[in-house]
Design an enzyme around this catalytic site. Structure first.
Site, mmCIF file in Angstrom:
data_model
loop_
_atom_site.group_PDB
_atom_site.id
_atom_site.type_symbol
_atom_site.label_atom_id
_atom_site.label_comp_id
_atom_site.label_asym_id
_atom_site.label_seq_id
_atom_site.Cartn_x
_atom_site.Cartn_y
_atom_site.Cartn_z
ATOM 1 N N SER A 103 0.850 -1.188 0.000
ATOM 2 C CA SER A 103 0.000 0.000 0.000
ATOM 3 C C SER A 103 0.882 1.233 0.000
ATOM 4 C CB SER A 103 -0.890 0.013 1.249
ATOM 5 O OG SER A 103 -1.507 1.274 1.436
ATOM 6 N N TYR A 116 -2.204 -0.232 10.328
ATOM 7 C CA TYR A 116 -2.289 -0.626 8.921
ATOM 8 C C TYR A 116 -0.977 -0.320 8.202
ATOM 9 C CZ TYR A 116 -3.967 -0.930 4.112
ATOM 10 O OH TYR A 116 -4.115 -1.260 2.785
#
Length: 219
Positions: A103, A116
């Protein structure tokens, strides 16, 4: 492989509707015994895509131990379990391809994404390690780093956290990408397909941002 049998059946149906064929295995990738058992049924994979993941919203102080552990179990340990199951089989068969879905959270600082971001940073590091360690085994390993992609998760997140403001928040989140919109799943899939294909045979140990300019054009 999917923890949700319903979602897996839907994916297989979508593939069949396009003229392809697919079958699924229900699996909780955070449980190593389950993963190993599923790979024993599947046999040697030519390609592994580590795409499973969950999200968490919150900075350090807003991240409970329970939330942190949950992110770790799925996003990090889950990827490790799948690598541990697949890579030795690929090695014995003479090669294969691994694609990890990281990501932009691993590349830039995002607000309220502590756990995250940690997990996707680990995914990027695992990519480099596997690529380096298995060069001589003819196993390529790369990663992609998407920005925000319009998926059912995004719609559910907006509906849950911003009831009555769905369109306003959707527009706001879309505009965080300099290109002015969220990515489409098909665009992510196209890059994944290329990196897993023979045409990308000279590429390993690389990460590819696919982010509408987020990491390079934001000011």
């Amino acid at each position: 492989m999917d923890v949700s049998e319903e979602a897996a059946r839907q994916t297989c149906a979508e593939i069949a509707a396009e003229g392809g064929s697919a079958h699924f295995h229900r699996c909780d990738i955070s449980r190593q015994a389950e993963v190993l058992a599923v790979f024993a049924q599947i046999g040697t994979p030519q390609i592994l895509v580590n795409n499973a993941g969950i999200a968490h919203v919150g900075n350090l102080e807003a991240t409970t131990e329970e939330a942190f552990d949950r992110i770790y179990q799925v996003n990090i340990k889950g990827a490790y379990n799948c690598l541990l199951a697949a890579v030795p089989l690929m090695k014995a068969a003479g090669g294969g391809v691994v694609l990890n879905v990281a990501s932009i959270a691993a590349l830039v600082g995002l607000p309220d994404r502590f756990a995250y971001s940690m997990s996707k940073g680990a995914m990027a590091a695992m990519t480099l390690s596997v690529a380096k360690d298995y060069l001589s085994s003819n196993i390529r390993c790369n990663s992609i780093s998407p920005a925000r992609v319009h998926t059912p998760f995004v719609d559910g997140f907006i509906a849950k956290n911003y009831p009555g403001q769905e369109q306003e928040m959707f527009d706001k989140l879309s505009k965080t990408q300099p290109i002015g919109r969220m990515g489409r799943p098909e665009e992510i899939a196209a890059l994944a397909l290329y990196l897993c294909s023979d045409e990308a045979g000279f590429i390993t140990g690389c990460d590819y941002p696919i982010d509408g300019g987020f990491t390079t054009l934001n000011t």
